[in-house]
Design a protein around this motif. Structure first.
Motif, PDB file in Angstrom:
ATOM      1  N   PHE A  27       0.820  -1.021  -0.040  1.00 30.32           N
ATOM      2  CA  PHE A  27       0.067   0.025  -0.046  1.00 30.32           C
ATOM      3  C   PHE A  27       0.873   1.275  -0.003  1.00 30.32           C
ATOM      4  O   PHE A  27       0.370   2.324  -0.457  1.00 30.32           O
ATOM      5  CB  PHE A  27      -0.978  -0.158   1.207  1.00 30.32           C
ATOM      6  N   TYR A  28       2.094   1.102   0.236  1.00 23.06           N
ATOM      7  CA  TYR A  28       3.144   2.280   0.102  1.00 23.06           C
ATOM      8  C   TYR A  28       3.207   2.403  -1.281  1.00 23.06           C
ATOM      9  O   TYR A  28       3.564   3.862  -1.703  1.00 23.06           O
ATOM     10  CB  TYR A  28       4.260   2.080   1.065  1.00 23.06           C
ATOM     11  N   MET A  29       3.310   1.504  -1.908  1.00 22.91           N
ATOM     12  CA  MET A  29       3.329   1.593  -3.462  1.00 22.91           C
ATOM     13  C   MET A  29       2.278   2.747  -4.041  1.00 22.91           C
ATOM     14  O   MET A  29       2.653   3.060  -5.122  1.00 22.91           O
ATOM     15  CB  MET A  29       3.502   0.401  -4.164  1.00 22.91           C
ATOM     16  N   GLY A  30       1.243   2.686  -3.570  1.00 27.04           N
ATOM     17  CA  GLY A  30       0.233   3.451  -3.753  1.00 27.04           C
ATOM     18  C   GLY A  30       0.335   5.038  -3.835  1.00 27.04           C
ATOM     19  O   GLY A  30      -0.196   5.899  -4.161  1.00 27.04           O
ATOM     20  N   ASP A  31       1.297   5.289  -2.943  1.00 28.64           N
ATOM     21  CA  ASP A  31       1.689   6.677  -2.970  1.00 28.64           C
ATOM     22  C   ASP A  31       3.403   6.911  -3.346  1.00 28.64           C
ATOM     23  O   ASP A  31       3.752   6.521  -4.320  1.00 28.64           O
ATOM     24  CB  ASP A  31       1.486   7.128  -1.328  1.00 28.64           C
ATOM     25  N   ALA A  32       4.063   7.601  -2.252  1.00 28.42           N
ATOM     26  CA  ALA A  32       5.546   7.927  -2.416  1.00 28.42           C
ATOM     27  C   ALA A  32       6.324   6.797  -2.415  1.00 28.42           C
ATOM     28  O   ALA A  32       7.281   6.801  -3.280  1.00 28.42           O
ATOM     29  CB  ALA A  32       5.818   8.835  -1.263  1.00 28.42           C
ATOM     30  N   GLY A  33       6.051   5.523  -1.803  1.00 28.82           N
ATOM     31  CA  GLY A  33       6.882   4.386  -2.054  1.00 28.82           C
ATOM     32  C   GLY A  33       6.967   3.973  -3.470  1.00 28.82           C
ATOM     33  O   GLY A  33       8.097   3.493  -3.382  1.00 28.82           O
ATOM     34  N   PHE A  34       6.361   4.096  -4.041  1.00 29.61           N
ATOM     35  CA  PHE A  34       6.490   3.290  -5.687  1.00 29.61           C
ATOM     36  C   PHE A  34       7.801   4.167  -6.255  1.00 29.61           C
ATOM     37  O   PHE A  34       8.458   3.429  -6.910  1.00 29.61           O
ATOM     38  CB  PHE A  34       5.258   3.665  -6.616  1.00 29.61           C
ATOM     39  N   THR A  35       7.534   5.509  -6.385  1.00 30.74           N
ATOM     40  CA  THR A  35       8.845   6.426  -6.788  1.00 30.74           C
ATOM     41  C   THR A  35      10.042   6.030  -6.113  1.00 30.74           C
ATOM     42  O   THR A  35      11.013   5.953  -6.471  1.00 30.74           O
ATOM     43  CB  THR A  35       8.446   7.790  -6.737  1.00 30.74           C
ATOM     44  N   SER A  36      10.060   5.964  -4.717  1.00 33.65           N
ATOM     45  CA  SER A  36      11.251   5.579  -4.052  1.00 33.65           C
ATOM     46  C   SER A  36      11.729   4.281  -4.388  1.00 33.65           C
ATOM     47  O   SER A  36      13.044   4.193  -4.284  1.00 33.65           O
ATOM     48  CB  SER A  36      10.867   5.487  -2.329  1.00 33.65           C
ATOM     49  N   VAL A  37      11.116   3.282  -4.755  1.00 31.43           N
ATOM     50  CA  VAL A  37      11.555   1.907  -4.885  1.00 31.43           C
ATOM     51  C   VAL A  37      11.788   1.740  -6.354  1.00 31.43           C
ATOM     52  O   VAL A  37      13.120   1.320  -6.604  1.00 31.43           O
ATOM     53  CB  VAL A  37      10.602   0.994  -4.654  1.00 31.43           C
ATOM     54  N   PHE A  38      11.042   2.240  -7.168  1.00 27.39           N
ATOM     55  CA  PHE A  38      11.475   1.843  -8.754  1.00 27.39           C
ATOM     56  C   PHE A  38      11.802   3.234  -9.508  1.00 27.39           C
ATOM     57  O   PHE A  38      12.015   3.090 -10.693  1.00 27.39           O
ATOM     58  CB  PHE A  38      10.108   1.414  -9.298  1.00 27.39           C
ATOM     59  N   GLY A  39      11.945   4.373  -8.991  1.00 27.68           N
ATOM     60  CA  GLY A  39      12.298   5.427  -9.760  1.00 27.68           C
ATOM     61  C   GLY A  39      10.894   6.199 -10.076  1.00 27.68           C
ATOM     62  O   GLY A  39       9.921   5.829 -10.169  1.00 27.68           O
ATOM     63  N   LYS A  40      11.273   7.368 -11.052  1.00 27.82           N
ATOM     64  CA  LYS A  40      10.241   8.027 -11.585  1.00 27.82           C
ATOM     65  C   LYS A  40       9.504   7.387 -12.686  1.00 27.82           C
ATOM     66  O   LYS A  40      10.151   7.601 -14.006  1.00 27.82           O
ATOM     67  CB  LYS A  40      10.670   9.579 -11.851  1.00 27.82           C
ATOM     68  N   VAL A  41       8.770   6.314 -12.830  1.00 29.50           N
ATOM     69  CA  VAL A  41       8.407   5.575 -13.832  1.00 29.50           C
ATOM     70  C   VAL A  41       7.042   5.853 -14.426  1.00 29.50           C
ATOM     71  O   VAL A  41       6.307   5.508 -15.084  1.00 29.50           O
ATOM     72  CB  VAL A  41       8.549   4.258 -13.714  1.00 29.50           C
ATOM     73  N   LEU A  42       6.108   6.609 -13.265  1.00 29.64           N
ATOM     74  CA  LEU A  42       4.793   7.051 -13.673  1.00 29.64           C
ATOM     75  C   LEU A  42       4.687   8.280 -14.540  1.00 29.64           C
ATOM     76  O   LEU A  42       5.604   8.989 -14.814  1.00 29.64           O
ATOM     77  CB  LEU A  42       4.162   7.269 -12.129  1.00 29.64           C
ATOM     78  N   PRO A  43       3.700   8.303 -15.213  1.00 26.97           N
ATOM     79  CA  PRO A  43       3.272   9.623 -15.918  1.00 26.97           C
ATOM     80  C   PRO A  43       3.946  10.881 -15.204  1.00 26.97           C
ATOM     81  O   PRO A  43       3.678  10.978 -14.155  1.00 26.97           O
ATOM     82  CB  PRO A  43       1.799   9.821 -16.230  1.00 26.97           C
ATOM     83  N   ALA A  44       4.174  11.968 -16.398  1.00 31.40           N
ATOM     84  CA  ALA A  44       4.912  13.173 -15.637  1.00 31.40           C
ATOM     85  C   ALA A  44       4.126  14.098 -14.705  1.00 31.40           C
ATOM     86  O   ALA A  44       4.556  14.387 -13.781  1.00 31.40           O
ATOM     87  CB  ALA A  44       5.203  14.045 -16.740  1.00 31.40           C
ATOM     88  N   HIS A  45       2.725  13.874 -14.946  1.00 28.93           N
ATOM     89  CA  HIS A  45       1.908  14.678 -13.797  1.00 28.93           C
ATOM     90  C   HIS A  45       1.227  13.974 -12.693  1.00 28.93           C
ATOM     91  O   HIS A  45       0.216  14.384 -12.126  1.00 28.93           O
ATOM     92  CB  HIS A  45       0.762  15.425 -14.713  1.00 28.93           C
TER      93      HIS A  45
END
Length: 466
Positions: free
Chosen positions: A325-343
């Motif tokens: 559930f941390y992946m749903g917020d800031a955790g995803f970027t912390s673990v996998f980097g900036k891979v989500l859409p720009a905005h």
């Protein structure tokens, strides 16, 4: 700004549905959470190796976020062990036993003392601290063991744990998942915890004493014999009564000063946890040295080990679930980097915005859903393993209706704790049932109607607060 949903968003949503489904059929969800993290990482990075490493790193991230809470609970449990073994808890509780003169007074005094102690020690250690002292006194004035168990259970595992205002373990989990400060959840939970507590406890009190008046419940000889045997078996060390009295006075003063410090210096979250934890560690060291003399140095380590074993046993199942559930917020970027859409504002935020644009959603539906989701997450008997889901869903719905994120988060937390934290699910009731020598399933049956009524009323109140 609305962001187009990607495959990662849909995978996250599918796994939330799978998690809820597994909870409904009372299956463990750890594997589902870890597989979900792996698949999202693989899709996001297109790297099998990175995805595998991401599963481990997600656990590291979750532990990092939860470590303060785990440690403070561990040291508090360690301190509760030394208080019980030295008999200091008896001295601390003795003034309250003088107030217990009737069955009704026994119910309320035991409940209120349990609530206060549970705020500082957590309910499971509080049961051990209080039960063996207060149970015999309550039985002697005519309150059956089942009544003692109900009072300790509803005030401790219900009211105290669902708010968790001092240690802040529960609001830390839900606030992180919802992406809001812990203080917001604490503030929003106050009216809801009061409503839930008052409705549930008064309903339980009425039903209990109705059966006592009708003669359906009474104190038996077996209950009295068990309480006397339990008292006789308690381990004691050669510690003077004067020393016990000093610590019995000093400990509440120090803990109350901690609360004053939190208020004066506006300490919340990790800062508040650190203050309580540091105080408890120094109390533990002082008591160990005073009680064990030459062996005190080794005993400090022994008690800490016992505490850490308890802390990681409780939070062990929570860590992989919280990681998802941390992946749903800031955790995803912390673990996998900036891979989500720009905005992107995070997976859950994006899903909430999409939900708001695709279907009508009102506060009544949102509040009802959070109560149901919270109750479902509590079905595993932990109360903590699934409250990250409640925070995540609250974030999702609040983004859709445009308000009420703190209230929805607190509502989901309260429902999860009351159902799974030790008030309804029988296997979560075992500590209280064992201390009071009552059947856990009978205790759960007694709690069912009051808790359900309380959840309904609290949900309705929450609708007006969103």
């Amino acid at each position: 700004m609305e962001v187009d949903l990607t495959l990662i968003h849909w995978i996250y949503l599918v796994f939330i549905v799978l998690i809820i489904g597994a909870m409904v059929i009372k299956r463990d969800i750890t594997l589902i959470c870890l597989v979900g993290i792996f698949i999202m990482g693989w899709v996001a990075t297109s790297s099998f190796i990175t995805a595998i490493g991401g599963v481990f790193n997600s656990l590291v991230y979750a532990i990092t976020q939860l470590l303060g809470t785990i440690l403070v609970i561990s040291v508090i449990v360690a301190m509760s062990h030394v208080l019980t073994k030295t008999g200091i808890n008896d001295v601390m509780i003795r003034p309250f036993t003088k107030l217990i003169r009737t069955p009704s007074l026994a119910f309320w005094v035991i409940g209120l003392v349990m609530m206060i102690v549970s705020w500082f020690f957590w309910p499971s250690p509080a049961v051990a601290l209080l039960g063996v002292v207060l149970l015999p006194v309550a039985l002697r004035v005519g309150l059956p063991a089942l009544g003692v168990a109900i009072a300790m259970n509803l005030f401790g595992h219900g009211i105290a744990l669902s708010g968790d205002y001092v240690i802040q373990g529960a609001p830390k989990l839900t606030a992180d998942a919802a992406g809001i400060p812990v203080g917001d959840v604490l503030s929003a939970s106050i009216p809801l915890v009061i409503v839930m507590g008052v409705v549930t406890v008064f309903t339980a009190f009425f039903l209990l004493f109705r059966d006592i008046r009708k003669g359906k419940l009474r104190v038996t000889e077996n209950e009295l014999d068990h309480s006397l045997q339990t008292e006789a078996e308690k381990e004691r060390f050669n510690m003077s009564e004067q020393s016990k009295m000093v610590f019995a006075v000093l400990i509440p003063i120090l803990l109350i000063l901690d609360v004053v410090g939190m208020i004066v210096f506006h300490l919340q979250g990790g800062d508040a946890t650190a203050l309580v934890g540091g105080t408890v560690i120094f109390i533990l060291m002082a008591i160990s040295l005073a009680a064990h003399k030459q062996k005190g140095l080794e005993k400090i380590t022994s008690y800490l080990i016992e505490g850490f074993q308890f802390g990681f046993k409780v939070f062990g199942p929570v860590i992989p679930i919280a990681a998802f559930f941390y992946m749903g917020d800031a955790g995803f970027t912390s673990v996998f980097g900036k891979v989500l859409p720009a905005h992107s504002a995070g997976i859950v935020n994006d899903l909430g915005n999409a939900l708001a644009h695709s279907m009508p959603l009102n506060k009544e539906v949102a509040a009802s859903t959070l109560t149901v989701v919270g109750a479902i997450t509590g079905l595993d008997g932990s109360g903590f393993s699934g409250i990250s889901l409640a925070g995540s869903i609250a974030h999702l719905f609040a983004a859709a209706i445009g308000s009420g994120i703190a209230t929805l988060t607190a509502l989901g937390q309260i429902a999860a704790i009351w159902v799974g934290g030790g008030a309804l699910v029988p296997w979560a009731l075992i500590p209280v049932a064992a201390i009071c020598n009552v059947d856990a399933f009978e205790l759960a049956r007694r709690n069912l109607l009051p808790v359900v009524i309380g959840l309904i009323v609290t949900t309705i109140v929450a609708m007006f607060l969103i």
